[in-house]
Design a protein around this motif. Structure first.
Motif, PDB file in Angstrom:
ATOM      1  N   LEU A 274       0.822  -1.210   0.000  1.00  0.00           N
ATOM      2  CA  LEU A 274       0.000   0.000   0.000  1.00  0.00           C
ATOM      3  C   LEU A 274       0.857   1.261   0.000  1.00  0.00           C
ATOM      4  N   LEU A 278       0.925   4.110  -2.878  1.00  0.00           N
ATOM      5  CA  LEU A 278       0.557   5.466  -2.478  1.00  0.00           C
ATOM      6  C   LEU A 278       1.571   6.480  -3.005  1.00  0.00           C
ATOM      7  N   ASN A 281       1.090   6.957  -6.735  1.00  0.00           N
ATOM      8  CA  ASN A 281      -0.083   7.776  -7.048  1.00  0.00           C
ATOM      9  C   ASN A 281       0.162   9.251  -6.747  1.00  0.00           C
ATOM     10  N   LYS A 282       0.894   9.550  -5.688  1.00  0.00           N
ATOM     11  CA  LYS A 282       1.199  10.953  -5.372  1.00  0.00           C
ATOM     12  C   LYS A 282       1.999  11.601  -6.491  1.00  0.00           C
ATOM     13  N   MET A 305      -6.317   4.911   0.809  1.00  0.00           N
ATOM     14  CA  MET A 305      -5.505   6.051   0.383  1.00  0.00           C
ATOM     15  C   MET A 305      -6.223   7.392   0.537  1.00  0.00           C
ATOM     16  N   LEU A 309      -4.098  10.930   0.437  1.00  0.00           N
ATOM     17  CA  LEU A 309      -4.193  11.695  -0.810  1.00  0.00           C
ATOM     18  C   LEU A 309      -5.057  12.949  -0.672  1.00  0.00           C
TER      19      LEU A 309
END
Length: 487
Positions: A274, A278, A281-282, A305, A309
């Motif tokens: 995870l 994460l 994705n950031k 998330m 986020l």
């Protein structure tokens, strides 16, 4: 007599229950036998399985269990046994009784396999890192790497790759990551010469992480471009490589390639990773904003998330609206989060995108507007906002971001009238390109399902033809021999 029989009958179930649940020491013995079998049979898959079983029981590793296992796996009194035992704390009296009882039942070991020796290094190193004894972990990992340099066995490559990872981790946790850069480079060279592709993958990622930790992006790109190419053997290492490549491409302003690498890393990463997904994705959200794209809301609503986020969701909202004041407020509010994520410098680049978005909204809303009003609506806080607004508008017109003209004499921005796009051929071109793409994909899918025409028949015919020619040659040779006999 009857009482004794009853007592014996009652004692049997308790022994069966205890034997049904193996102890951590018995688990380690089974893993050691698996490693021995893999080493003698030269089957790497058994050693890979042994590492997975070890990581599954990582929480059960204790000093007493490790001490008993070292006594069984290594030669008592040897240099390796003495060194690894020194890292373990002294056990209690109760634990010592259990260990001596279990070790007494073990057969004496005449010699230890190199694979078992490296595995013992790995167990002790994991235990030290979990106990947060990082200085001792550094010493243990350095000793294990020194030992690995003298071993050239393909069955050790999997264990070595795992040791390299913890070797770098122990130095990173103490803030001394720069000290091992030269050693990692020499290890990568050794792995390349030995054709250890898994070691090359792991060491290349560790070197890239080392360089990026100190913001040495140019050196990281030089290493990545000069490193030998090979087929990826580990999905985890390939995901890490894609993530580091995406970060390098982002800093080098190659946003399209960076977006592809980061999204691919997030898709290929395991569901359990995870934290890694994460981070991907950031960075992917920032890159898409720099490209002028607005990520979908579902990106920020992924399971597990949402909270992490949230700062990037508010930042995306500010960029979408084009509100420079809101953008500054969000950047200041979550500055500590952006700094810890390493994305603060990228968010500074987003200021230009926010201004351009706001300017595009203004050009759509007004057919003619003064530059002073443009500066007021964009909330420019410079010393001469009108001049800054004029330069911003001029650059946006030159880049094609807005369709307008600049009246310098009167200080106006005059927007051109937006005609009906459906009266042009642009919808037809867009529709035609989509149809062509779908037809091309359909044709490629159908072509991939086809077999070569009559391939089995041609093969069968060639085999029969070859057999017939051989029979004809044998027959001709037999006839010639009969003719010689007649003479």
């Amino acid at each position: 007599m009857t009482q004794d029989v009853e007592m014996k009958d009652q004692a049997v179930p308790s022994n069966s229950v205890s034997s049904a649940i193996p102890s951590p020491l018995q688990h380690l013995k089974e893993i050691a036998s698996l490693i021995e079998t893999g080493a003698y049979a030269r089957e790497v898959r058994r050693i890979v399985r042994a590492i997975r079983l070890t990581l599954a029981m990582r929480q059960k590793l204790k000093a007493s269990v490790l001490s008993a296992f070292l006594n069984s796996a290594l030669v008592l009194g040897s240099e390796v046994h003495s060194r690894l035992s020194s890292y373990l704390p002294k056990e209690d009296d109760h634990d010592m009784e259990i260990d001596t009882a279990t070790s007494a039942t073990l057969a004496p070991v005449k010699h230890s396999l190199p694979e078992l020796e490296i595995y013992c290094y790995l167990l002790v190193l994991i235990f030290l890192i979990d106990q947060k004894r990082y200085n001792e972990a550094k010493a243990c990992s350095s000793a294990s790497v020194t030992r690995l340099k003298n071993l050239n066995r393909r069955t050790i490559d999997v264990l070595a790759a795992r040791l390299y990872f913890y070797y770098s981790l122990s130095y990173e946790l103490t803030g001394d990551l720069a000290e091992i850069r030269g050693n990692l480079l020499s290890l990568h060279r050794i792995a390349t010469l030995r054709h250890d592709e898994l070691g090359q993958e792991t060491l290349l990622n560790l070197l890239l992480r080392n360089y990026l930790h100190y913001n040495l992006y140019d050196q990281a790109e030089k290493l990545r471009s000069k490193a030998p190419r090979f087929e990826a053997h580990s999905n985890q290492q390939f995901c890490r490589y894609l993530f580091y490549l995406g970060k390098i491409r982002t800093i080098q302003l190659e946003y399209t390639d960076a977006k592809e690498s980061l999204l691919q890393a997030a898709r290929k990463a395991p569901v359990a990773a995870l934290g890694f997904r994460l981070q991907c994705n950031k960075w992917a959200v920032i890159v898409r904003l720099l490209l002028g794209e607005i990520p979908e809301r579902t990106v920020f609503m992924q399971k597990g998330m949402e909270k992490a986020l949230r700062p990037y969701f508010e930042l995306t909202n500010a960029v979408r609206i084009g509100d420079l004041e809101l953008f500054k407020t969000v950047a200041e509010k979550f500055s500590s989060t952006f700094t810890s994520d390493g994305t603060h410098n990228l968010i500074v680049r987003l200021r230009h995108n926010v201004i351009r978005t706001g300017l595009r909204n203004i050009s759509i809303s007004y057919s003619r507007i003064s530059l002073a009003d443009v500066a007021k609506k964009l909330r420019l806080d410079s010393a001469n906002p009108v001049a800054d607004a004029e330069s911003i508008v001029a650059k946006a017109i030159r880049d094609g971001a807005i369709d307008a003209t600049l009246d310098h004499a009167n200080g106006w921005m005059v927007s051109k009238e937006t005609g009906d796009i459906y009266s042009t051929n642009e919808p037809q071109f867009a529709f035609n390109s989509r149809i062509a793409f779908c037809l091309n994909m359909h044709n490629e899918a159908v072509r991939a399902l086809r077999f070569p025409p009559n391939s089995h028949k041609e093969k069968e015919g060639s085999d029969k033809r070859r057999e017939r020619q051989q029979q004809e040659q044998e027959l001709a040779k037999h006839i010639a021999e009969e003719d010689d006999d007649d003479f």
